[in-house]
Write an enzyme that holds these catalytic residues in place. Structure first.
Site, short mmCIF file in Angstrom:
data_model
loop_
_atom_site.label_atom_id
_atom_site.label_comp_id
_atom_site.label_asym_id
_atom_site.label_seq_id
_atom_site.Cartn_x
_atom_site.Cartn_y
_atom_site.Cartn_z
CB VAL A 66 -0.92 0.02 1.37
CG1 VAL A 66 -1.21 1.21 1.28
CG2 VAL A 66 -1.78 -1.45 1.06
CB CYS A 67 4.47 2.14 1.76
SG CYS A 67 3.40 1.14 3.67
#
Length: 178
Positions: free
Chosen positions: A50-51
């Protein structure tokens, strides 16, 4: 957790700022961007899933922040060397236009109160800090949920308008007159 109205903590951290080892690192502290708004966002871990979607989006919209006299600073509890390796190995992070802060001792994250108790890493937190060093906006999402970078810009616009801004207000729209 520190919140709106609190002073942003003092910090001095190494940051990855390029992909070339000769000039890859820079020391960044509270006075590095004196007089500017700061948008400081934290992600839990480098080399995750996600980052990089969020980090890349902050990079794509960096000019929007710069146009508003705001400096974006990204941070995690990984080292500057891990940040460098990630920048070098992830196509969406190769040319990031903002520093990736290394809060490896977790001092800034701890002072902000955003260390995740279960994982021991920084939570997915965003702070907008005014030029006087006062926190004006805080948002934290679950480790598994990416944030909306355009919402951060919308809130920055509202804060900089110094007006009463209704729900879903966008720059250029009418503000509330009392």
């Amino acid at each position: 957790m520190l919140s709106v109205g609190n002073k942003f903590p003092e910090f001095s951290l190494k940051a990855a700022v390029s992909n070339d080892i000769k000039d890859a690192f820079l020391e960044v502290n509270n006075s590095t961007y004196t007089g500017k708004w700061l948008v400081v966002f934290f992600w839990p871990k480098d080399f995750t899933f996600v980052c990089p979607t969020e980090i890349a989006e902050f990079g794509k919209l960096n000019k929007e922040f710069a146009d508003r006299d705001a400096q974006v600073l990204g941070a995690s509890t990984d080292s500057e060397f891990v940040h460098l390796a990630w920048r070098q190995n992830h196509k969406d992070l190769n040319n990031l236009p903002f520093p990736m802060l290394a809060d490896i001792k977790r001092e800034l994250s701890a002072n902000l109160g955003i260390i995740d108790a279960a994982e021991g890493v920084a939570q997915r937190a965003t702070f907008i800090v005014d030029p006087q060093g006062v926190i004006r906006f805080v948002m934290v999402t679950d480790l598994s949920v990416g944030r909306n970078v355009k919402e951060v810009i919308r809130v920055l616009d509202a804060l900089q308008s110094d007006e009463l801004c209704p729900c879903n207000w966008q720059k250029g729209e009418e503000t509330i007159k009392v």
